[in-house]
Design a protein around this motif. Sequence first.
Motif, mmCIF file in Angstrom:
data_model
loop_
_atom_site.group_PDB
_atom_site.id
_atom_site.type_symbol
_atom_site.label_atom_id
_atom_site.label_comp_id
_atom_site.label_asym_id
_atom_site.label_seq_id
_atom_site.Cartn_x
_atom_site.Cartn_y
_atom_site.Cartn_z
ATOM 1 N N PHE A 50 0.796 -1.225 0.000
ATOM 2 C CA PHE A 50 0.000 0.000 0.000
ATOM 3 C C PHE A 50 0.833 1.282 0.000
ATOM 4 N N PHE A 51 2.138 1.174 0.263
ATOM 5 C CA PHE A 51 2.995 2.361 0.291
ATOM 6 C C PHE A 51 4.224 2.155 -0.595
ATOM 7 N N THR A 57 12.463 2.846 3.619
ATOM 8 C CA THR A 57 12.451 3.326 5.000
ATOM 9 C C THR A 57 11.219 4.182 5.262
ATOM 10 N N THR A 58 10.945 5.114 4.345
ATOM 11 C CA THR A 58 9.766 5.972 4.497
ATOM 12 C C THR A 58 8.480 5.154 4.433
ATOM 13 N N GLY A 59 8.437 4.167 3.540
ATOM 14 C CA GLY A 59 7.239 3.340 3.413
ATOM 15 C C GLY A 59 6.913 2.617 4.695
ATOM 16 N N GLY A 113 -4.155 -3.102 -3.814
ATOM 17 C CA GLY A 113 -2.942 -2.419 -3.411
ATOM 18 C C GLY A 113 -2.631 -1.187 -4.236
ATOM 19 N N TYR A 114 -1.503 -0.565 -3.918
ATOM 20 C CA TYR A 114 -1.073 0.663 -4.599
ATOM 21 C C TYR A 114 -0.875 0.423 -6.089
ATOM 22 N N ASP A 115 -0.367 -0.750 -6.459
ATOM 23 C CA ASP A 115 -0.127 -1.048 -7.874
ATOM 24 C C ASP A 115 -1.409 -1.095 -8.679
ATOM 25 N N SER A 116 -2.541 -1.378 -8.019
ATOM 26 C CA SER A 116 -3.818 -1.508 -8.728
ATOM 27 C C SER A 116 -4.591 -0.206 -8.794
ATOM 28 N N ILE A 117 -4.693 0.504 -7.673
ATOM 29 C CA ILE A 117 -5.551 1.701 -7.651
ATOM 30 C C ILE A 117 -4.807 2.952 -7.188
ATOM 31 N N GLY A 118 -3.482 2.872 -7.099
ATOM 32 C CA GLY A 118 -2.685 4.056 -6.794
ATOM 33 C C GLY A 118 -2.924 4.607 -5.398
ATOM 34 N N PHE A 365 13.383 11.100 6.540
ATOM 35 C CA PHE A 365 11.985 10.664 6.482
ATOM 36 C C PHE A 365 11.264 11.555 5.490
ATOM 37 N N ASP A 366 10.637 10.947 4.513
ATOM 38 C CA ASP A 366 9.974 11.698 3.451
ATOM 39 C C ASP A 366 8.551 11.198 3.279
ATOM 40 N N PRO A 367 7.552 11.851 3.912
ATOM 41 C CA PRO A 367 6.189 11.336 3.906
ATOM 42 C C PRO A 367 5.504 11.342 2.552
ATOM 43 N N ILE A 368 5.993 12.146 1.595
ATOM 44 C CA ILE A 368 5.315 12.180 0.295
ATOM 45 C C ILE A 368 6.135 11.497 -0.798
ATOM 46 N N GLY A 369 7.297 10.980 -0.427
ATOM 47 C CA GLY A 369 8.070 10.177 -1.367
ATOM 48 C C GLY A 369 8.749 10.947 -2.482
ATOM 49 N N LYS A 370 8.965 12.255 -2.317
ATOM 50 C CA LYS A 370 9.577 13.064 -3.359
ATOM 51 C C LYS A 370 11.079 13.259 -3.170
#
Length: 555
Positions: A50-51, A57-59, A113-118, A365-370
């Motif tokens: 899901f992440f 690490t952030t996930g 999961g994330y791969d299916s519906i983002g 730590f990067d909560p938005i993954g950028k």
Amino acid sequence: MAEVQSVGEGQEPKPQNEKMVIAASSLGTVFEWYDFYLYGLLATYISRHFFSGVNETTGFILALAAFAAGFIVRPFGSLVFGRVGDVVGRKNTFLVTMGLMGLSTFAVGFLPGYDSIGIAAPIILVALRLLQGLAVGGEYGGAAIYVAEHAPEGKRGLFTSFIQTTATAGLFFSLLLVIGLRSTMGEDTFAEWGWRIPFLISIFLLAISIWIRLQLNESPVFQKMKDEGRTSKAPITEAFGNWKNLKLVLIVLFGAVAGQAVMGYTGQFYTLFYLERILKVEPATANVLIMIALMIATPFFVIFGWLSDKVGRKPIIMTCMVLSALSSFPAFKALTYYGNPEMSAAVERAPVVVVAPESECAFQFDPIGKNTFDTTSCDIAKSFLAGAGVNYSNSDAPAGSGAQVMVGDVEIVAPNPAGLGAEAKAVAVAEFRQQVQAALDTAGYPASADPEKINRPMVIMVLAFLMILVTGTYGPLAALLVELFPARIRYTSMSLPYHIGNGWFGGFLPTMAFAMVAATGNIFFGLWYPVVIAGCTAVIGILFLPETFRRKIDH
């Protein structure tokens, strides 16, 4: 055992056996905690499914944050269902909370999961987790009060201690199922889709739990108040608008529950995450070790509950809380030594130090993954070490000097990405990581804990020690909470401080602790969170928490 009478208005008394009251209340609550704890046990798989849009690490920290989301709303659930419990009754309230919990858990098993519906996947997951939190916010108070209000004088600590075992029993049951599925399906299949099965099974547990709870009568204390017209019309106002009662709420929160919560989640949850993520013990092995320790520790809930009927609630809770705060660092160092002796030896033999200007080092730590953590040499160095789970310390350097990683006496200079193109930077980062990994390998840092070298008896002993101290702070707590507050506003008054303590102070512990470890590189630094809170709670509790074990509770 004696028979307990539950009297309805205009009806003959209906006998209700004490064993039935304890068994039905406890079993239903076990299933509810099973639902709630599944998420924590499967955080690694949930992070993966899901992440997956962020770094590893952030996930994982985000997965723990979503775990904590269920705790955020627990106090709000306690207000909503606490009021219902004081106005409508104990029994019907925890029937509703059980339905919410079971259906929310069941839905996680079907969620794509994330791969299916983002991004919709983690959003829906958090929403379901919030519903679970609302349900638990109303469950615990109802079950504890229900049992306490049936218990004979002098046995409330013993009777309610069975409710205190339900959280651990729920964790034990979920662990047992996860271990069984992993062993029969294989790790790859379980990681792919088998982790969903425990969530789906919850629908059957929900049906059993509701059937059991439907067999119960209303609490005799509440029924008597209802018959006499003494129930509260505005329990929230009475509970928190009156300074005398509000003062007790605050004392309970900061002088008992906050410390109990952080030490409880340290002993039962952080230990599992620590074994898996930091000591790199294979997950199935970590689960078995935790489960054996739980089996050893669980009877002490009842032992301490029984003892609190003899000597009081406060001495047991405060003693175990002080011991927990004092022993956390030594216990986790012992856990490291016995759980991954190669890592422990390597840290002593060849400590890792990041030498870099503090101003160039970002919080890992990067909560938005950028953030890819590759814009400074310090970030490149720390992101690799954080992802590898390597314990390191920090040493400041003059501004503009760049970062170096010291593995014992070996020095590896981190690349300066300034002026490098994307391809050249990728090559430089890859070469740096290879050099650091080679130095770590040479120094004896293991990629994972060697199963043959884990000292299982000592690991279990350390885990059981931590968990037994947890039982001492938690076992007598339900009786203490019930005895502190008047019957007409009891559900509301005790539920809020309990769920603020366990929902906010305790629920955020795994997230906060791992974020603190990621920020500093010190694998033990996260322990300061529970140790400081437990220490402060012990001081406040010793000074201000009243003793309650001889009080009457029918008024």
